[in-house]
Design an enzyme around this catalytic site. Structure first.
Site, PDB file in Angstrom:
ATOM      1  N   LYS A  68     101.203   3.471 174.049  1.00 27.25           N
ATOM      2  CA  LYS A  68     102.291   4.463 174.085  1.00 27.25           C
ATOM      3  C   LYS A  68     103.081   4.455 172.778  1.00 27.25           C
ATOM      4  CE  LYS A  68     102.805   4.170 179.116  1.00 27.25           C
ATOM      5  NZ  LYS A  68     102.083   2.918 179.394  1.00 27.25           N
ATOM      6  N   ARG A 212      96.770  -2.294 190.251  1.00 27.71           N
ATOM      7  CA  ARG A 212      97.213  -3.135 191.368  1.00 27.71           C
ATOM      8  C   ARG A 212      96.255  -3.167 192.570  1.00 27.71           C
ATOM      9  NH1 ARG A 212     103.517  -3.035 192.515  1.00 27.71           N
ATOM     10  NH2 ARG A 212     103.338  -2.975 190.263  1.00 27.71           N
TER      11      ARG A 212
END
EC number: 4.1.1.23
Length: 235
Positions: A68, A212
Site C-alpha cells: 500500500k 484468517r
C-alpha cells in the site's frame, strides 16, 4: 463462465498474515500444491520477508506484495522499480492519481501488476468521515477506480460488496482483487464488509484474498480445499 480448478488456484491468494517467517514457511509447506499465490504484508516484510519473497518465487509461487505504497511520486517510482526486479506478481499502492502514474511508468517493461487500493475493507462511512473524507466508501471507491484505470494500472483492490459496480467502471481487462472473503458460515473478523467466495467471483472479482479463515483453521489444507470448492461451485 467455466473455471477449472487450476484457474481457481491462480485466483485464490492466501494472505500470510502470521507473525514470523517460520510460521509462514510452515503454512506454505502445509498447503503444498493447492495454493500458488501468496500475499505478504507489513508483518512479514519487516521480519525477514524480502528473502522469503525470493524463496517463494524460486518455489514457483506467485507473490502479492501488499505494501500500500504512498509517498512522493519519485520515491514510489524508485520503490516500484526495485520491487519489479524481485519478480513479484502484484503490488499495492494507494490509488492517488499522480502516485499511480509514476508507479506505472516505473513498472513499464516488467510483469508486475500494480493494484490501486480504493478504500480499506475495514473502513465504513463513519471511519472515512473521521479521516476527513466527505465521500461514502462507495463513492470514493468509484472515483479511485476511475483514476486507476486512467493511470494505466493493472487493477484495483476493493471490497467484494463494490465489485460488481466497480467492474463496470474498470472494464473487463483489469484485475479486481477482493479481500474480506469469508467462507459460508464463518466469522467476519475485523473486516466490516465481507462476502462468500463464489458470490465475490460472480460479482466480478478476478482474485480473492483469504487469510484468517485459512491460517486460523484447525486444518489449513482442509479449509483451503473447502474455499476452492466454494469458488468452483456454480461455475
Amino acid at each position: 463462465g467455466v473455471v477449472d480448478d487450476n484457474s481457481n488456484r491462480e485466483r485464490l491468494i492466501v494472505g500470510l498474515d502470521v507473525p514470523n517467517i517460520k510460521q509462514a514457511e510452515k503454512l506454505v509447506t502445509q498447503l503444498g500444491d493447492e495454493v500458488s499465490f501468496y500475499k505478504i504484508g507489513y508483518q512479514l516484510a519487516f521480519s525477514g520477508g524480502m528473502d522469503f519473497v525470493q524463496d517463494l518465487i524460486q518455489a514457483r509461487k506467485k507473490v502479492f506484495f501488499d505494501m500500500k505504497l504512498l509517498d512522493i511520486d519519485h520515491t514510489v517510482a524508485r520503490a516500484v522499480e526495485n520491487i519489479a526486479k524481485l519478480g513479484v506478481s502484484m503490488l499495492t499502492l494507494h490509488a492517488y492519481p499522480t502516485v499511480m502514474k509514476a508507479a506505472v511508468a516505473a513498472a513499464k517493461g516488467s510483469d508486475l501488476c500494480l493494484l490501486g487500493v480504493t478504500v480499506l475493507t475495514s473502513m465504513d462511512e463513519a471511519d472515512l468521515h473521521n479521516a476527513g473524507y466527505k465521500d461514502s466508501p462507495k463513492k470514493l471507491a468509484f472515483k479511485r477506480a476511475e483514476q486507476a484505470r486512467e493511470a494505466g494500472m493493472g487493477g484495483i483492490v476493493s471490497s467484494a460488496l463494490e465489485a460488481a459496480a466497480l467492474r463496470k467502471v474498470i472494464g473487463s481487462d483489469m484485475a479486481l482483487v477482493t479481500p474480506g472473503i469469508r467462507p459460508m458460515g464463518s466469522d467476519k473478523g475485523d473486516q466490516k464488509r465481507v462476502m462468500a467466495p463464489r458470490q465475490a467471483l460472480d460479482s466480478g472479482a478476478s482474485h480473492l484474498v483469504v487469510a484468517r479463515p485459512i491460517i486460523q483453521a484447525d486444518d489449513p489444507l482442509v479449509a483451503t480445499k473447502k474455499i476452492l470448492a466454494e469458488m468452483a461451485d456454480g461455475c
